[in-house]
Design an enzyme around this catalytic site. Structure first.
Site, PDB file in Angstrom:
ATOM      1  N   ASP A 133       1.380   7.131  -7.353  1.00 24.83           N
ATOM      2  CA  ASP A 133       0.972   8.345  -8.050  1.00 24.83           C
ATOM      3  C   ASP A 133       1.197   8.284  -9.553  1.00 24.83           C
ATOM      4  OD1 ASP A 133       3.649   8.675  -8.371  1.00 24.83           O
ATOM      5  OD2 ASP A 133       3.847  10.316  -6.958  1.00 24.83           O
TER       6      ASP A 133
ATOM      7  N   ASP B 263       1.910   3.279  -1.886  1.00 30.45           N
ATOM      8  CA  ASP B 263       2.991   4.240  -1.733  1.00 30.45           C
ATOM      9  C   ASP B 263       2.542   5.197  -0.620  1.00 30.45           C
ATOM     10  OD1 ASP B 263       5.265   5.836  -2.350  1.00 30.45           O
ATOM     11  OD2 ASP B 263       3.900   7.228  -3.347  1.00 30.45           O
TER      12      ASP B 263
END
Lengths: 75, 870
Positions: free
Chosen positions: B730, B526
């Site tokens: 995350d 990401d």
């Protein structure tokens, strides 16, 4: 208490199966040893005992587990 | 009242006495047969059984009995509590009832006269603090007596007892076995014979010496296998018992009745029985000695748990057990002391060493408002902090639980190995029958040579008859086939691997995660918050039609944009709010706010409809951004993210923000490329911004403009191409993608590990830990494969040789004692090979985490001193 009685029943039923299997294996060996060569009685009997014992060791857990499983399914 | 226990729950039961893979199936079988047990998973290395069960149908005591019925035991511990406030016999019943109602307490005996309660419980299932609470809730006061040992000490004690027990057995079997060997080979000792009494070589003396070995150290194999057989289970003990029993039985017959036809005095195998026992006991002793070391990492973590805390009550300080600290308590920490629980600093300043939990080598500065983690070490100053998480909720407790759970789980490769080992024993007995029958009826007649001997022995087979020879090979097959090393191969490596990774702040949630991580081909990162800092700042502000009279100013743009984003938690929104404040713009609350995921936000502010977002949002709402698009392209080419602002559906301006790479992102990606992995980046940002970041970090494959909900789809597409994919994110926004990936890695989670999605938790916000995770997983799986190779190598090589396959050619047979020695070597070599994992160091070298054990000694000075006076 009830559990112990069930266990004893299973053990009895199992022994009724694996003992004849082991004795049959031992007798089979004894017959083969008597027919196939000039083995001494000690070798024949010793061999039959050893084969019978190993057969007992193999059949005892297999049969007991199966009988136990069947009893559980029936419950 | 105690909280009711949910009917369906999972418990982890410690099991003692398991030595091999077949033990796993016995314990699993015994437990799963109980009514109300839905799933059982046993781990040999940790010695624990994880059980899913209906607690209303099956009790801990039922499970304990089932385990002991098949020859193993659930260790229990005892503790004595001082109970105050009891006045009569009914109080006894109340206290006993309160204690026995607790899950994990098997018995409680209260002595009214002494004012004590002696509690027997299963360690790990119930804590002493829960017992004290239960007694308190029943209306009495309870205090722990100081002789209570914690779980770690008990585990060490149990292991120590096993080492001592097998050590005693080894001394007896080794010393007497040596005499038996000397007596057996007396004729071959040449000039040494003058030093040895001749009577030592008499068969009946050798028999007398062998008997205590078989009945003493060897008794464990007979009693354990008999217990198992009664319940329909077979294990390694049976192989040993059959081998030792047969060798000893024949030796006795040949000594007492030499003419019985079993080979006579020339074929007594007393030394086989004695040395076989000695070698097996040696293997057990070495195994007990080395097995505990594979769980060293978790032990180090457990040692970090402080025992005492200094709580401030008003103006006075009070020392209480750390497990009795409540959320909201104010605690005081002095230099050199360990932080007792998790909390927030309220007063003071210090540097705290967190390396033992996060792997971060440098001590972190702590001031008012900063979080502190229980188990870490305060280095310099003193500070006060407010407890925020206590007991099982602390970061350390969560990490220990996570690592323990991972160690208790089974990797697919382990399930296969366990299955093979579990079915192996019966197969070996069948093979032993076949070997006996073959050599009895055919082999002996065709190939037997009286001058042949044992491998590594001058001992001739000489007078041995057909029965003795066939029996010898049959027994050797039984002994040499023992798959004890197979059972240890995978779990020992998994334990060492998960523990080692935890030292670097990398937590694998299950053994399967290690196996999957080691097989990865593609890693998707990401962008925001993972590759980049995730804290962009405002770099450019452009006003639409700024040359026109009455146009908005830069401050107006920032004010409207910041007002619209004030309630947003998106990093871009936060950057705009921060940027506006830095430029002195007043940020007011919006009257209405709505987030449009992947597009932007919509708000009502000071009577205006405010729209802030990307091109797509403007196009959807029919806002013509005009020449702003051209400026935006320039900015985006520089890797900046552009957000357009529209007020009352009219273009007002644009704001550009830029995110920067994290310090070690480039280095980590470079290393991943070197490891031959495909690396991709995924982001909701536009392609240009994404490309700019990708160029900086060295990623060639970019998946841009992917909405959060579509990230999982992108992962799926790569998987459909046959790739094994990891998603690094995350853990909150990326949860679906992390769940979809073969391995989800949640990075920078901090120490609140329990909340994280993902199979691998990276505590620190450092991308190099992705490399650490990969290398640790690969190193662990390499060890697993090496271990399995060695374990099966011994068996696959040993069985044919033991069965006499090479005898027609080389005229040599393996003696049962040599077979026993080989099997002992196989178990020990596998464990020693696993211990090499302790030397694992990741390739991206940082200063190694400080040795936790050493720090604990230092940090626990105060705790130990006060505990001693408790």
């Amino acid at each position: 208490m009830e559990g112990d009685a069930v266990e004893r029943g299973i053990a009895r039923r199992s022994a009724g199966i694996y003992l004849p299997i082991s004795i049959a294996a031992a007798l089979l060996f004894l017959t083969a040893a008597s027919l196939m060569g000039d083995y001494t009685p000690v070798a024949r009997i010793g061999g039959a005992v050893w084969v019978g014992m190993l057969s007992l060791i193999v059949s005892m857990p297999v049969v007991t587990a199966r009988v136990k499983g069947r009893a559980r399914r029936r419950e | 009242m105690n909280a009711p226990i949910p009917a369906e729950n999972t418990i982890t039961l410690p099991v003692l006495g398991m030595t091999c893979a077949s033990c796993i199936s016995h314990v699993e079988g015994a437990l799963s047969e109980l009514p109300g047990v839905s799933q059982v998973m046993v781990n040999l290395a940790t010695g624990k059984a994880t059980i899913d069960r209906d607690s209303s149908r099956v009790s801990i005591e039922d499970m304990r009995r089932a385990v002991s019925d098949v020859g193993y035991s659930v260790p229990t511990a005892e503790i004595t509590l001082d109970v105050r406030g009891m006045t009569c016999a009914s109080c006894v019943a109340h206290v006993e009832g309160a204690l026995t109602d607790l899950e994990g307490v098997t018995a409680a005996v209260v002595n009214l006269g002494l004012g004590t309660a002696r509690v027997t419980y299963v360690p790990g299932l119930v804590a002493v603090s829960q017992m004290k609470r239960a007694v308190r809730e029943a209306g009495y006061e309870a205090q722990e007596r100081s002789q209570g040992l914690d779980a770690l000490d008990r585990e060490r004690q149990a292991r120590g007892e096993e080492i001592r027990r097998q050590g005693r057995n080894l001394v007896v079997a080794g010393a007497v076995g040596l005499l038996v060997m000397v007596g057996t080979f007396y004729d071959m000792l040449g000039p040494l014979r003058s030093w040895i009494p001749e009577w030592l070589s008499y068969k009946w003396v050798i028999g007398l010496l062998t008997t205590p070995i078989v009945l003493g150290p060897g008794r464990q194999f007979f009693s354990n296998s008999w217990r198992g057989l009664k319940h329909g289970v077979t294990d390694m003990n049976l192989l040993y018992a059959t081998g030792i029993g047969a060798a000893y039985g024949i030796a006795v017959i040949n000594t007492v009745f030499p003419r019985a036809g079993f080979g006579g005095e020339g074929a007594t195998f007393f030394e086989s029985a004695a040395l076989l026992t000695a070698f097996i006991v040696l293997g057990r002793w070495l195994e007990a000695l080395t097995r505990g070391r594979t769980s060293e990492a978790i032990r180090k973590l457990m040692k970090l748990q402080p025992k005492l805390a200094r709580v401030l009550r008003g103006t006075s300080e009070e020392e209480i057990p750390a497990d009795e600290v409540q959320v909201g308590d104010l605690l005081l920490i002095r230099p050199g002391e360990s932080v007792a629980v998790d909390g927030l600093v309220e007063e003071g300043y210090s540097a705290v060493d967190e390396s033992m939990l996060t792997g971060e080598s440098l001590p972190l500065e702590k001031k008012a408002g900063d979080p502190v983690i229980g188990g870490t070490l305060n280095k310099t100053g003193a500070f006060k902090f407010r407890a925020t998480r206590v007991g099982k909720e602390t970061a350390l407790a969560q990490i220990i639980k996570l690592v323990e759970d991972a160690q208790a789980s089974k990797a697919p490769i382990q399930k296969l190995a366990d299955w093979v080992a579990g079915h192996f024993i019966l197969g070996v007995h069948v093979l032993a029958v076949l070997v006996f029958v073959f050599w009895f009826f055919f082999g002996y007649r065709l190939y037997f040579d009286p001058t042949s001997s044992f491998i590594l022995s001058p001992y001739r087979l000489g007078e041995i008859g057909v029965f003795g020879f066939s029996l010898l090979l049959s027994v050797t097959v039984l002994v040499i086939s023992c798959p004890c090393a197979v059972g240890l191969a995978t779990p020992s490596a998994m334990m060492a691997g998960t523990g080692k990774a935890a030292e670097y702040g990398v937590l694998f949630k299950a053994a399967q995660a290690i196996e999957n991580t080691s097989k990865l081909q593609t890693l998707i990162f990401d962008k925001t918050g993972t590759l980049t800092r995730g804290e962009p700042s405002v770099t450019d502000v452009l006003v639409y039609g700024e040359t026109e009279p009455g146009s908005l100013t830069v401050e107006d743009i920032l004010r409207f944009a910041a007002g619209a984003e004030k309630n947003s938690e998106h990093p871009l929104g936060e950057a705009i709010v921060r940027g506006a404040r830095e430029r002195g713009a007043e940020v007011s609350d919006p009257e209405r706010f709505q987030s449009i995921p992947g597009h932007g936000v919509e708000a009502a502010l000071q009577g205006h409809a405010v729209l802030l977002g990307n091109r797509r949002l403007m196009a959807q709402r029919g806002v013509d951004i005009g020449y702003l698009a051209e400026h935006a392209e320039h900015l985006e080419a520089e890797g900046k993210t552009v957000m357009f602002l529209a007020i009352d559906d009219q273009p007002a301006g644009l704001i550009a923000v830029a995110d920067t790479l994290k310090e070690h992102s480039r280095e980590a990606i470079q290393r991943l490329h070197q490891l031959g992995l495909e690396v991709a980046m995924i982001t909701g940002d536009n392609a240009r911004t994404a490309q700019a970041i990708a160029r900086q970090v060295g990623i060639h494959r970019v998946l841009a403009e992917v909405l959060p909900q579509d990230k999982a789809e992108e992962v799926k597409k790569l998987q459909a191409q046959g790739k094994r994919v990891a998603m690094v994110g995350d853990g909150v926004n990326d949860a679906p993608a992390l769940a979809q990936a073969d391995v989800g890695m949640a990075i920078g989670s901090g120490t609140d590990v329990a909340k994280e999605t993902g199979d691998v938790i990276l505590i620190k916000d450092d991308l190099r830990d992705v490399v650490v995770a990969l290398e640790a997983a690969k190193a662990t799986m390499r060890k697993v494969k090496q271990n399995l190779f060695w374990a099966f190598f011994y068996n696959t090589l040993g069985i044919p040789i033991g069965a006499g396959l090479l005898y027609p050619v080389i005229r040599l047979v393996v003696s049962p004692e040599l077979a026993g020695a080989l099997m002992a070597v196989s178990s020990v070599s596998v464990t020693l090979n696993t211990l090499l994992l302790r030397r694992f160091k990741p390739s991206l070298r940082r200063p190694a985490p400080t040795e936790p054990a050493a720090q604990v000694l230092e940090g626990a000075r105060w705790a130990d001193v006060t505990a001693g006076g408790d």
